[in-house]
Design a protein around this motif. Structure first.
Motif, PDB file in Angstrom:
ATOM      1  N   GLN A 597      24.775 -44.051 -78.395  1.00 19.45           N
ATOM      2  CA  GLN A 597      23.543 -43.222 -77.639  1.00 19.45           C
ATOM      3  C   GLN A 597      22.369 -43.361 -78.442  1.00 19.45           C
ATOM      4  O   GLN A 597      21.160 -43.656 -78.048  1.00 19.45           O
ATOM      5  N   VAL A 598      22.484 -43.467 -79.836  1.00 17.99           N
ATOM      6  CA  VAL A 598      21.153 -43.414 -80.833  1.00 17.99           C
ATOM      7  C   VAL A 598      20.605 -44.764 -80.884  1.00 17.99           C
ATOM      8  O   VAL A 598      19.460 -44.938 -80.709  1.00 17.99           O
ATOM      9  N   VAL A 599      21.663 -45.855 -80.822  1.00 20.29           N
ATOM     10  CA  VAL A 599      21.080 -47.251 -81.012  1.00 20.29           C
ATOM     11  C   VAL A 599      20.405 -47.563 -79.641  1.00 20.29           C
ATOM     12  O   VAL A 599      19.294 -48.319 -79.542  1.00 20.29           O
ATOM     13  N   ASN A 600      20.853 -47.236 -78.570  1.00 16.96           N
ATOM     14  CA  ASN A 600      20.374 -47.440 -77.322  1.00 16.96           C
ATOM     15  C   ASN A 600      18.974 -46.743 -77.082  1.00 16.96           C
ATOM     16  O   ASN A 600      18.054 -47.433 -76.128  1.00 16.96           O
ATOM     17  N   GLU A 601      18.615 -45.688 -77.813  1.00 17.33           N
ATOM     18  CA  GLU A 601      17.250 -45.248 -77.808  1.00 17.33           C
ATOM     19  C   GLU A 601      16.488 -46.141 -78.614  1.00 17.33           C
ATOM     20  O   GLU A 601      15.128 -46.004 -78.292  1.00 17.33           O
ATOM     21  N   LEU A 602      16.821 -46.705 -79.537  1.00 18.45           N
ATOM     22  CA  LEU A 602      15.957 -47.603 -80.361  1.00 18.45           C
ATOM     23  C   LEU A 602      15.765 -49.237 -79.694  1.00 18.45           C
ATOM     24  O   LEU A 602      14.454 -49.451 -79.558  1.00 18.45           O
ATOM     25  N   ILE A 603      16.816 -49.724 -79.505  1.00 18.60           N
ATOM     26  CA  ILE A 603      16.684 -50.992 -78.654  1.00 18.60           C
ATOM     27  C   ILE A 603      17.617 -50.792 -77.327  1.00 18.60           C
ATOM     28  O   ILE A 603      18.595 -50.200 -77.423  1.00 18.60           O
ATOM     29  N   PRO A 604      17.480 -52.093 -76.434  1.00 20.25           N
ATOM     30  CA  PRO A 604      18.331 -51.888 -75.395  1.00 20.25           C
ATOM     31  C   PRO A 604      19.814 -52.349 -75.889  1.00 20.25           C
ATOM     32  O   PRO A 604      20.107 -53.051 -76.535  1.00 20.25           O
ATOM     33  N   ALA A 605      20.935 -51.460 -75.605  1.00 14.33           N
ATOM     34  CA  ALA A 605      22.271 -51.332 -75.906  1.00 14.33           C
ATOM     35  C   ALA A 605      23.254 -51.206 -75.105  1.00 14.33           C
ATOM     36  O   ALA A 605      24.201 -50.392 -75.185  1.00 14.33           O
ATOM     37  N   ARG A 606      23.175 -52.039 -73.814  1.00 15.73           N
ATOM     38  CA  ARG A 606      24.141 -51.952 -72.765  1.00 15.73           C
ATOM     39  C   ARG A 606      25.630 -52.058 -73.261  1.00 15.73           C
ATOM     40  O   ARG A 606      26.579 -51.522 -72.957  1.00 15.73           O
ATOM     41  N   ASN A 607      25.541 -53.088 -73.835  1.00 13.49           N
ATOM     42  CA  ASN A 607      26.980 -53.845 -74.665  1.00 13.49           C
ATOM     43  C   ASN A 607      26.975 -53.682 -76.171  1.00 13.49           C
ATOM     44  O   ASN A 607      26.131 -54.366 -76.876  1.00 13.49           O
ATOM     45  N   LEU A 608      27.930 -52.666 -76.537  1.00 13.09           N
ATOM     46  CA  LEU A 608      27.777 -52.654 -77.993  1.00 13.09           C
ATOM     47  C   LEU A 608      29.139 -52.526 -78.473  1.00 13.09           C
ATOM     48  O   LEU A 608      30.036 -51.728 -77.627  1.00 13.09           O
ATOM     49  N   TYR A 609      29.646 -52.957 -79.776  1.00 15.43           N
ATOM     50  CA  TYR A 609      30.916 -52.504 -80.206  1.00 15.43           C
ATOM     51  C   TYR A 609      30.768 -52.491 -81.741  1.00 15.43           C
ATOM     52  O   TYR A 609      29.738 -53.088 -82.253  1.00 15.43           O
ATOM     53  N   ILE A 610      31.594 -51.518 -82.265  1.00 13.82           N
ATOM     54  CA  ILE A 610      31.948 -51.342 -83.695  1.00 13.82           C
ATOM     55  C   ILE A 610      33.195 -51.889 -84.128  1.00 13.82           C
ATOM     56  O   ILE A 610      34.186 -51.728 -83.587  1.00 13.82           O
ATOM     57  N   ALA A 611      33.016 -52.945 -85.138  1.00 14.70           N
ATOM     58  CA  ALA A 611      34.377 -53.592 -85.718  1.00 14.70           C
ATOM     59  C   ALA A 611      34.466 -52.795 -87.200  1.00 14.70           C
ATOM     60  O   ALA A 611      33.647 -52.795 -87.810  1.00 14.70           O
ATOM     61  N   ILE A 612      35.723 -52.395 -87.564  1.00 14.46           N
ATOM     62  CA  ILE A 612      36.152 -51.897 -88.970  1.00 14.46           C
ATOM     63  C   ILE A 612      37.094 -53.007 -89.594  1.00 14.46           C
ATOM     64  O   ILE A 612      37.899 -53.428 -89.090  1.00 14.46           O
ATOM     65  N   TYR A 613      36.525 -53.301 -90.949  1.00 16.82           N
ATOM     66  CA  TYR A 613      37.263 -54.186 -91.724  1.00 16.82           C
ATOM     67  C   TYR A 613      38.141 -53.527 -92.879  1.00 16.82           C
ATOM     68  O   TYR A 613      37.578 -52.562 -93.595  1.00 16.82           O
ATOM     69  N   ASP A 614      39.383 -53.808 -92.655  1.00 19.84           N
ATOM     70  CA  ASP A 614      40.251 -53.188 -93.682  1.00 19.84           C
ATOM     71  C   ASP A 614      40.485 -54.451 -94.902  1.00 19.84           C
ATOM     72  O   ASP A 614      41.374 -55.263 -94.644  1.00 19.84           O
ATOM     73  N   ASP A 618      43.228 -57.117 -95.083  1.00 22.95           N
ATOM     74  CA  ASP A 618      42.273 -58.407 -94.402  1.00 22.95           C
ATOM     75  C   ASP A 618      42.265 -58.388 -92.883  1.00 22.95           C
ATOM     76  O   ASP A 618      42.515 -59.519 -92.422  1.00 22.95           O
ATOM     77  N   SER A 619      42.246 -57.371 -92.156  1.00 21.44           N
ATOM     78  CA  SER A 619      42.306 -57.198 -90.748  1.00 21.44           C
ATOM     79  C   SER A 619      41.033 -56.638 -90.077  1.00 21.44           C
ATOM     80  O   SER A 619      40.323 -55.911 -91.005  1.00 21.44           O
ATOM     81  N   VAL A 620      40.769 -56.848 -89.004  1.00 21.21           N
ATOM     82  CA  VAL A 620      39.560 -56.500 -88.109  1.00 21.21           C
ATOM     83  C   VAL A 620      40.116 -55.638 -86.979  1.00 21.21           C
ATOM     84  O   VAL A 620      40.796 -56.338 -86.338  1.00 21.21           O
ATOM     85  N   SER A 621      39.613 -54.363 -86.876  1.00 24.97           N
ATOM     86  CA  SER A 621      40.093 -53.650 -85.495  1.00 24.97           C
ATOM     87  C   SER A 621      38.748 -53.370 -84.652  1.00 24.97           C
ATOM     88  O   SER A 621      37.553 -53.458 -85.372  1.00 24.97           O
ATOM     89  N   PHE A 622      38.699 -52.907 -83.568  1.00 25.92           N
ATOM     90  CA  PHE A 622      37.581 -52.556 -82.790  1.00 25.92           C
ATOM     91  C   PHE A 622      37.919 -51.117 -82.115  1.00 25.92           C
ATOM     92  O   PHE A 622      38.315 -51.133 -80.941  1.00 25.92           O
ATOM     93  N   PRO A 623      37.567 -50.311 -82.930  1.00 29.31           N
ATOM     94  CA  PRO A 623      37.752 -48.761 -82.322  1.00 29.31           C
ATOM     95  C   PRO A 623      36.828 -48.375 -81.217  1.00 29.31           C
ATOM     96  O   PRO A 623      37.047 -47.594 -80.515  1.00 29.31           O
ATOM     97  N   TYR A 624      35.525 -49.060 -81.278  1.00 33.07           N
ATOM     98  CA  TYR A 624      34.846 -48.749 -80.167  1.00 33.07           C
ATOM     99  C   TYR A 624      34.110 -50.156 -79.518  1.00 33.07           C
ATOM    100  O   TYR A 624      33.741 -50.849 -80.476  1.00 33.07           O
ATOM    101  N   PHE A 625      34.401 -50.212 -78.370  1.00 36.24           N
ATOM    102  CA  PHE A 625      34.042 -51.708 -77.693  1.00 36.24           C
ATOM    103  C   PHE A 625      33.554 -51.299 -76.004  1.00 36.24           C
ATOM    104  O   PHE A 625      34.274 -50.884 -75.277  1.00 36.24           O
ATOM    105  N   VAL A 626      32.263 -51.391 -75.835  1.00 38.31           N
ATOM    106  CA  VAL A 626      31.891 -51.179 -74.680  1.00 38.31           C
ATOM    107  C   VAL A 626      31.060 -52.633 -74.293  1.00 38.31           C
ATOM    108  O   VAL A 626      30.234 -53.091 -74.689  1.00 38.31           O
TER     109      VAL A 626
END
Length: 850
Positions: A597-614, A618-626
């Motif tokens: 929500q905060v990022v979408n107020e700064l720039i258009p962010a209809r499609n956004l995801y957050i990837a976390i690196y362990d 040495d793995s990548v997970s995607f806990p938030y993906f829109v």
């Protein structure tokens, strides 16, 4: 119905669309095919004894009437089809058919083959087509509207019962309805009343107005009309009909010019949906015919009005540039003292009334003047009236080459401008006097204006000037650069001509407030700029006055750019919100949603995801993906995808169609997910510089959203705070999880200790009871006291609410109960057989019973 002798013919006749009837030589019916059976009813077998009488001697196909009740045939005797169709309009017993009889032999017997085909629809279509042609012809052949209306009535009456018919004309401009044609058995209006007053009324709620507002055909019974009246939909005007059928009169362009209505007061005449459709079909042709007549009458009125006006018309025909025939002179030539007959008879020519000095200004009738087939020329010159007075006229001449230069029409439109010329000459004298003064004053004003422009151009802030009508009067260079418009393009334009509607409305309201109150004020606004971005501005606006008036003559505005200040305030607010979100949110999912929500107020962010690196795995997970087109990826070992590239490089990346191939090829990035038009990713780095993941926004339509380097810098700026918030929330969740595990272990160990303590307590109580009972047994030899000691020790040892002892009396074969304690005090002197109750089962089986 089938006869055994004709059984073999049924497969042939049953497929015919015509009704096939076979008669024997006595004309008795012996066979009906499927179509004929439909006409003869549900039980044609009862017709074995029915005969069809001789109805014609002809062997050719003829039009006839078939009676559906007694199944007889009747010749029409060459009566016109239109009359027959009218007679059949309300009849359900007769059917119009084309019938033919022919004898044939079959198995040594002679039969009569009667074929019939229903033709009402066929002839009705022909009648409708005839009506359309006759209506079209009536539009040309009738002399006026009254004659056209009467002819239309006759044509419709040839299609259906129409004794009562009226036509209403609707004028959309005045919203008045007139009834130029009204024929009715119950209601009668005098012609002068119909045309002037009685039936002219503003649209209210009569049936005619109801039909006009409905805009489509309406077929109403008297009951339906009564219902509409009760519901307040209409107000009944005139007599109540039994059937009412109304059709809006629409031209091909969809223009409603009126309505046509037929109605009946007679029982037995009923209008059907077929009548409605038929009348609707011809209504367009009727509307076009009426519209044409209305236009003709309107043109005639215009011609009469034109002839009575100030413009005099001459129509001259020139043949072979020599022979001249004056074909028309309007009657209003009398204003110059002449009569049309003087020119039409050749007594006068047009050139003879032109002032001798101006004859060279008049068009040369012997020249072609134009290569076009038609052309307009205009000139001003003088003419002489019949009494010698000089008049100035404006001449607009229309030249029509009917046949090259061999046959040319000249139409002169002459308008008296004498008064205009006199006024013009007087004004010319005044203008000549004022011209020098104006030039002198203009020079002075220009010098002053140039100086003022030089002054405001040196001001670095954008400046603009509006007059009282909110028309731009000027601006400086800074204003031109801000809005991408030159002063020349701006001056003379209104606010709506420069700004889009929402901003124009805002500016107009602000400016009117300044001009109305006369007080300076400042306003904040967000304006589009030349490069497609938006700038936050503060407008300081003040009125200016002229010496001769106390009312503001306009206003001056200065714009202050506060975009950077607003941007910094927004960033500080965003960083604070993200920082607080780590404590305010309940879990990581809620934190990720808040970050979106905060990022979408700064720039258009209809499609956004957050990837976390362990880093450990040495793995990548995607806990938030829109995303609009892709599903959330499963956790994976870090590979060569674009997400892993940003994590490993630790640098933000803006990927577009222009640089995608170069970046992916150079860095050996493998494609993953749906192909977006733009992809912007920034690494999530904590204070130590360690990358814990990546934040990505992407778009699939660059026409709707287009990311820039500025967006990349903005997202990078807030990414560190986002990373810290995520790290803090991860730590909180890990600590929370650790506390939960510790609490579970403590609770489990406590439960184990409690169980051990309970068991030890029970053992201690049991030993204590045994010791007490042994001591009591040593101290007494009385049986009652022994029983009492045993009962009490047992109760204490096992915590029982009641204890009882039963002794087996073998001689009596009975269980004798000793007085119990607690719940079993009532067992005193109770004697039971060993085969009864739980105690008896224990004695018999010598087992414990729980």
């Amino acid at each position: 119905m089938q006869n055994d002798a004709l059984l073999n013919l049924d497969p042939v006749f049953s497929s015919f669309e015509e009704a096939i009837i076979v008669l024997d030589k006595t004309r008795r019916i012996i066979y009906l095919n499927a179509k004929a059976e439909q006409w003869f009813g549900n039980n044609p077998s009862t017709l074995n004894s029915h005969s069809i009488s001789k109805w014609t001697n002809a062997i050719t196909k003829q039009v006839a009437l078939f009676n559906l009740v007694d199944h007889s045939l009747k010749s029409t005797n060459s009566k016109p089809i239109g009359e027959i169709l009218l007679e059949l309009h309300d009849s359900k017993d007769w059917m119009l058919v084309e019938a033919k009889e022919a004898p044939f032999d079959w198995q040594d017997k002679t039969y009569i083959l009667l074929t019939m085909q229903e033709v009402k629809k066929k002839y009705l279509a022909e009648e409708v087509q005839r009506a359309v042609y006759e209506i079209s012809d009536a539009a040309v052949s009738t002399a006026d509207l009254d004659a056209l209306f009467k002819r239309v009535h006759e044509i419709i009456s040839s299609l259906m019962p129409a004794n009562n018919l009226y036509i209403a004309i609707y004028d959309a401009n005045s919203e008045y309805i007139t009834f130029p044609y009204y024929v009715d058995e119950r209601d009668y209006l005098q012609p002068d009343e119909r045309k002037i007053k009685a039936r002219d009324r503003k649209a209210k709620r009569g049936l005619t107005e109801y039909l006009l507002h409905l805009g489509q055909p309406a077929l109403l019974t008297d009951q339906k009309i009564s219902d509409l009246t009760k519901q307040g939909e209409i107000r009944m005007i005139g007599s109540l009909p039994l059937e009412w059928l109304g059709i809006p009169l629409k031209t091909l362009q969809g223009k409603v010019i009126g309505v046509l209505v037929i109605q009946t007061y007679i029982q037995g005449i009923q209008y059907t949906e077929q009548d409605r459709d038929l009348l609707e079909f011809v209504s367009t042709q009727i509307a076009m015919a009426i519209d044409r007549k209305l236009m003709e009458e309107k043109r005639q009125q215009e011609l009469e009005l034109f002839a009575a006006g100030p413009v005099v018309v001459f129509k001259l025909l020139v043949e072979n540039q020599d022979s001249r025939i004056m074909e028309y002179v309007s009657p209003n030539i009398e204003q110059f003292g002449y009569q049309p007959e003087q020119f039409l008879s050749g007594e006068l020519s047009f050139l003879e009334i032109v002032h001798p000095e101006d004859k060279n200004l008049v068009i040369n009738l012997s020249s072609s003047h134009s290569s076009d087939s038609a052309n307009f020329l205009s000139e001003e010159y003088r003419i002489l009236t019949a009494n010698g007075e000089i008049r100035w006229v404006y001449d607009l001449t229309y030249i029509h080459k009917v046949k090259g230069n061999e046959l040319v029409e000249f139409i002169f439109y002459i308008y008296d401008i004498t008064h205009h010329k006199e006024t013009e000459n007087a004004l010319q004298l005044i203008n000549e006097t004022l011209e020098n003064r104006v030039l002198e004053r203009t020079s002075q004003l220009k010098e002053t204006q140039d100086f003022l422009q030089l002054v405001i151009d040196t001001i670095p802030a954008p400046v603009f000037i509006l007059d009282r009508d909110l028309v731009y009067q000027g601006c400086n260079h800074a204003y031109e650069e801000l809005n991408g418009i030159t002063q020349k393009e701006l001056i003379g334009k209104t606010i709506p001509e420069i700004w889009h509607s929402d901003l124009a409305k805002q500016f107009a309201e602000e400016n009117m407030e300044i001009l109305t109150t006369g007080i300076s004020k400042s306003y904040e606004s967000q304006n589009p700029t030349v490069d497609g971005n938006y700038r936050n501005l503060v407008y300081i606006k003040a009125p200016y006055y002229r010496e001769s008036s106390a009312e503001p003559a306009g206003l001056v505005g200065v714009a202050m750019d506060i975009t950077d200040r607003k941007r910094n305030e927004k960033l500080q607010s965003t960083i604070y919100q993200i920082s607080e979100a780590a404590n305010a949110t309940n879990d990581l999912d809620e934190l990720f949603t808040f970050i979106h929500q905060v990022v979408n107020e700064l720039i258009p962010a209809r499609n956004l995801y957050i990837a976390i690196y362990d880093a450990e795995t040495d793995s990548v997970s995607f806990p938030y993906f829109v995303d609009e087109f892709s599903e959330s990826p499963e956790p994976r070992v870090a590979g060569t995808g674009i997400t892993e590239y940003v994590i490993k490089s630790g640098e933000p990346l803006l990927l577009t169609y222009e640089n995608e191939e170069e970046v992916t090829t150079q860095n050996e990035i493998a494609p993953t997910g749906a192909d977006s038009s733009q992809w912007l990713g920034v690494p999530l780095q904590i204070e130590t510089g360690k990358t814990i993941g990546v934040l990505v926004v992407q778009t699939y339509d660059e026409r709707e959203i287009s990311y820039t380097e500025s967006d990349k810098e903005l997202l990078t700026f807030v990414s560190n705070q986002i990373a810290l918030a995520i790290e803090r929330k991860q730590a909180q969740e890990a600590l929370h999880k650790l506390n939960q595990e510790l609490e579970q272990k403590v609770a489990k160990r406590t439960q184990q200790l409690n169980e051990q303590l309970a068991e030890l307590t029970q053992r201690e109580r049991e030993l204590s009871s045994v010791v007490s009972m042994a001591q009591a047994l040593r101290e007494t030899h009385q049986l009652d006291e022994i029983y009492e000691a045993v009962l009490e020790s047992t109760r204490v040892a096992i915590g029982a609410s009641g204890v009882s002892i039963a002794i087996l009396d073998q001689e009596a074969d009975e269980l004798v109960y000793i007085p119990g304690i607690g719940n079993f005090q009532t067992h005193k002197d109770l004697r039971l057989k060993p085969d009864a109750g739980a105690a008896g089962w224990v004695v018999r089986n010598k087992k414990v019973y729980l």
